[in-house]
Design a protein around this motif. Structure first.
Motif, mmCIF file in Angstrom:
data_model
loop_
_atom_site.group_PDB
_atom_site.id
_atom_site.type_symbol
_atom_site.label_atom_id
_atom_site.label_comp_id
_atom_site.label_asym_id
_atom_site.label_seq_id
_atom_site.Cartn_x
_atom_site.Cartn_y
_atom_site.Cartn_z
ATOM 1 N N ARG A 245 18.748 -85.763 -39.372
ATOM 2 C CA ARG A 245 19.579 -86.432 -38.356
ATOM 3 C C ARG A 245 21.047 -86.470 -38.809
ATOM 4 N N ILE A 246 21.277 -86.805 -40.072
ATOM 5 C CA ILE A 246 22.669 -86.838 -40.570
ATOM 6 C C ILE A 246 23.246 -85.423 -40.593
ATOM 7 N N ALA A 247 22.430 -84.450 -41.027
ATOM 8 C CA ALA A 247 22.909 -83.055 -41.087
ATOM 9 C C ALA A 247 23.361 -82.589 -39.699
ATOM 10 N N GLN A 248 22.618 -83.011 -38.673
ATOM 11 C CA GLN A 248 23.009 -82.615 -37.308
ATOM 12 C C GLN A 248 24.284 -83.322 -36.886
ATOM 13 N N GLN A 249 24.351 -84.584 -37.228
ATOM 14 C CA GLN A 249 25.523 -85.369 -36.846
ATOM 15 C C GLN A 249 26.804 -84.831 -37.506
ATOM 16 N N ILE A 250 26.714 -84.400 -38.749
ATOM 17 C CA ILE A 250 27.928 -83.911 -39.434
ATOM 18 C C ILE A 250 28.102 -82.397 -39.266
ATOM 19 N N GLU A 251 27.229 -81.809 -38.454
ATOM 20 C CA GLU A 251 27.318 -80.384 -38.110
ATOM 21 C C GLU A 251 27.197 -79.446 -39.301
ATOM 22 N N THR A 252 26.325 -79.808 -40.239
ATOM 23 C CA THR A 252 26.004 -78.851 -41.313
ATOM 24 C C THR A 252 24.644 -78.213 -41.057
ATOM 25 N N TYR A 253 23.838 -78.842 -40.206
ATOM 26 C CA TYR A 253 22.449 -78.407 -40.011
ATOM 27 C C TYR A 253 22.364 -76.941 -39.582
ATOM 28 N N ASP A 254 23.146 -76.556 -38.562
ATOM 29 C CA ASP A 254 23.047 -75.188 -38.046
ATOM 30 C C ASP A 254 23.470 -74.148 -39.077
ATOM 31 N N ILE A 255 24.379 -74.538 -39.967
ATOM 32 C CA ILE A 255 24.759 -73.601 -41.035
ATOM 33 C C ILE A 255 23.618 -73.529 -42.052
ATOM 34 N N SER A 256 23.062 -74.684 -42.402
ATOM 35 C CA SER A 256 22.012 -74.736 -43.428
ATOM 36 C C SER A 256 20.756 -73.960 -43.040
ATOM 37 N N ILE A 257 20.438 -73.923 -41.742
ATOM 38 C CA ILE A 257 19.186 -73.245 -41.371
ATOM 39 C C ILE A 257 19.344 -71.739 -41.136
ATOM 40 N N ARG A 258 20.574 -71.229 -41.306
ATOM 41 C CA ARG A 258 20.713 -69.767 -41.266
ATOM 42 C C ARG A 258 19.823 -69.188 -42.372
ATOM 43 N N PRO A 259 19.140 -68.075 -42.103
ATOM 44 C CA PRO A 259 18.265 -67.520 -43.140
ATOM 45 C C PRO A 259 19.069 -67.096 -44.363
ATOM 46 N N PHE A 260 18.573 -67.396 -45.536
ATOM 47 C CA PHE A 260 19.264 -66.955 -46.756
ATOM 48 C C PHE A 260 18.306 -66.993 -47.937
ATOM 49 N N GLU A 261 18.741 -66.403 -49.014
ATOM 50 C CA GLU A 261 17.922 -66.390 -50.216
ATOM 51 C C GLU A 261 18.543 -67.381 -51.188
ATOM 52 N N ASP A 262 17.746 -68.287 -51.705
ATOM 53 C CA ASP A 262 18.242 -69.242 -52.694
ATOM 54 C C ASP A 262 17.851 -68.713 -54.068
ATOM 55 N N CYS A 263 18.771 -68.814 -55.013
ATOM 56 C CA CYS A 263 18.485 -68.280 -56.347
ATOM 57 C C CYS A 263 17.246 -68.946 -56.936
ATOM 58 N N CYS A 264 17.003 -70.194 -56.524
ATOM 59 C CA CYS A 264 15.881 -70.918 -57.110
ATOM 60 C C CYS A 264 14.557 -70.428 -56.544
ATOM 61 N N THR A 265 14.579 -70.001 -55.279
ATOM 62 C CA THR A 265 13.315 -69.559 -54.694
ATOM 63 C C THR A 265 12.991 -68.127 -55.097
ATOM 64 N N VAL A 266 14.043 -67.313 -55.339
ATOM 65 C CA VAL A 266 13.805 -65.929 -55.726
ATOM 66 C C VAL A 266 12.986 -65.867 -57.017
ATOM 67 N N PHE A 267 13.331 -66.718 -57.969
ATOM 68 C CA PHE A 267 12.667 -66.645 -59.272
ATOM 69 C C PHE A 267 11.561 -67.683 -59.459
ATOM 70 N N VAL A 268 11.217 -68.340 -58.375
ATOM 71 C CA VAL A 268 10.213 -69.397 -58.538
ATOM 72 C C VAL A 268 8.839 -68.796 -58.864
ATOM 73 N N PRO A 269 8.222 -69.245 -59.947
ATOM 74 C CA PRO A 269 6.892 -68.729 -60.286
ATOM 75 C C PRO A 269 5.859 -69.249 -59.275
ATOM 76 N N THR A 270 4.714 -68.585 -59.225
ATOM 77 C CA THR A 270 3.726 -68.993 -58.223
ATOM 78 C C THR A 270 3.181 -70.400 -58.496
ATOM 79 N N ALA A 271 3.089 -70.767 -59.789
ATOM 80 C CA ALA A 271 2.532 -72.100 -60.075
ATOM 81 C C ALA A 271 3.393 -72.875 -61.071
ATOM 82 N N PRO A 272 4.546 -73.387 -60.606
ATOM 83 C CA PRO A 272 5.365 -74.169 -61.552
ATOM 84 C C PRO A 272 4.664 -75.477 -61.884
#
Ligand code: ATP
Ligand code: MG
Length: 400
Positions: free
Chosen positions: A325-352
């Motif tokens: 709700r706050i993300a929408q109100q401050i207008e960051t939500y639509d930017i945040s949900i653009r598809p992207f690769e996060d460095c943390c998810t790229v290297f995330v092991p299957t069972a941390p």
């Protein structure tokens, strides 16, 4: 007749005793900065109020800007007239007739200038009567009026306001020091940054990226999110950390169950080094208890152990729906949900490990030497400055 002023109420600032002057000064600077692409507007301040003189500017433009400035509790369009009964009457009637959907009203007069011949109580009645006679289908309700017409008789003039617009609240950015925000590009970290700014904290941003596993688009997202945050304060410096080599080494040399924890610890180490270099005394993250493997109590304990800096976690107890709700109100939500690769998810092991033990983490880190990799990474950080808008320096200088 027309609205020519916006009257700004400081709210929480009035509680700040000795620091009050500094806080007001900072708010003044922040308002000036925010209005730098509105060349005609002028700012005036007194001990308990700030006024923006519109000088012909469409008030709606300024109203939208004022809503984003921390330290403003509320504000109103105001009419300024000489301290003369007839003029005050006219202005009060104008304020009432400009308000929409009003069935009941109340007049509140504050006579600060004791030389004005009619006292507050008598003036209340004079104005109330004038408004009743000159309007239709509107009555007085002193307990729950649709609108309150405020009349402040000051030494220099009388100010008449009606509708109160809610401000952003909080404290002026720049009055509570600086924090380094770890920004991923996801939904949470920009909201964490916004809430930290709301308490008067200035931000710098740090982002870890791992090209070619993460693309330029991911970096651009962080720049766009930071740009949004600048509208609640000033320019923000962004530190982009090339994280690929270090992540690859961690992935190669640390048992997979622990690689995520070690990677997060390295992020904090690097963040601490950047903070120290910039004279920044805290970190801010978008962490939220129990969301993912890295955000369990044990995980936070093992990751946090590498730094003594306070870590501000504004979202720690919030529900995801609240954050969105706050993300929408401050207008960051639509930017945040653009598809992207996060460095943390790229290297995330299957069972941390969701409950990593600190001793184990330290033991595994002990088998490999990451010092040099850390130094190289820090040496290659790219720093960029993100400005609030495209207004030019020339436009800015006009206001000085
Ligand atoms: P977010 O929505 O901010 O990504 P999240 O709920 O997805 O948060 P994580 O991805 O586990 O949670 O990250 C937790 C926090 O760690 C983030 O809020 C952010 O502060 C920091 N962080 C994670 N990845 C990065 C990154 N690539 N660069 C900088 N900070 C990061
Ligand atoms: Mg994330």
């Amino acid at each position: 007749m027309n609205y020519e002023h916006i009257l700004i109420r400081y709210g929480e600032l009035s509680l700040k005793g000795k620091n009050r002057k500094l806080f007001i000064q900072r708010l003044h600077e922040n308002v000036k900065e925010k209005l730098r692409d509105v060349p005609n507007a002028r700012i005036k301040q007194s001990r308990d109020r700030m006024f923006i003189l519109l000088n012909g500017t469409n008030p709606d433009i300024i109203i939208e800007k004022c809503k984003d400035i921390f330290g403003i509790q509320s504000f109103s369009l105001a009419i300024k007239v000489e301290n003369e009964e007839e003029k005050i009457k006219q202005a009060a009637l104008f304020a009432l007739s400009e308000a929409k959907n009003v069935k009941t009203f109340k007049v509140t007069v504050k006579r600060i200038n004791k030389n004005y011949p009619i006292d507050s109580q008598a003036m209340n009645q004079v104005l109330g009567k004038h408004l009743l006679i000159n309007t239709e289908d509107i009555t007085v309700d002193v307990h729950h009026p649709d609108i309150e017409v405020h009349v402040e008789i000051r030494n220099e003039a009388t100010y008449i306001t009606s509708e109160k617009i809610l401000g952003a609240g909080g404290l002026p950015v720049g009055t509570s020091g600086k924090s380094l925000l770890l920004m991923s590009g996801g939904i949470d970290s920009p909201v964490a940054g916004y809430l930290t700014m709301k308490r008067g904290v200035e931000l710098e941003v740090i982002h870890f990226h791992s090209p070619p596993y993460t693309s330029e688009r991911a970096k651009q997202k962080v720049i766009d999110l930071t740009q949004r945050l600048t509208s609640f304060g000033h320019q923000i410096r962004v530190h982009i950390v090339p994280f690929t080599a270090l992540q690859q080494k961690i992935y190669r040399e640390i048992p997979h169950g622990y690689s995520m924890t070690v990677m997060r610890r390295m992020m904090l180490r690097i963040s601490e080094a950047v903070a120290s270099k910039q004279g920044i005394l805290s970190l801010t993250t978008g962490e939220n208890l129990g969301q993912v493997a890295s955000q369990t109590m044990e995980s936070m304990h093992a990751i946090n152990a590498v730094t003594n800096l306070p870590i501000i976690r504004p979202l720690i107890t919030m529900d995801k729906a609240e954050i969105i709700r706050i993300a929408q109100q401050i207008e960051t939500y639509d930017i945040s949900i653009r598809p992207f690769e996060d460095c943390c998810t790229v290297f995330v092991p299957t069972a941390p490990k969701t409950r990593p033990k600190l001793e184990k983490v330290i033991q595994h880190e002990g088998f490999t030497d990451l010092t040099e990799d850390l130094e190289t990474t820090i040496a290659n950080i790219e720093t960029i400055e993100i400005h609030p808008s495209s207004a030019t320096a020339d436009e800015f200088s006009e206001l000085l």
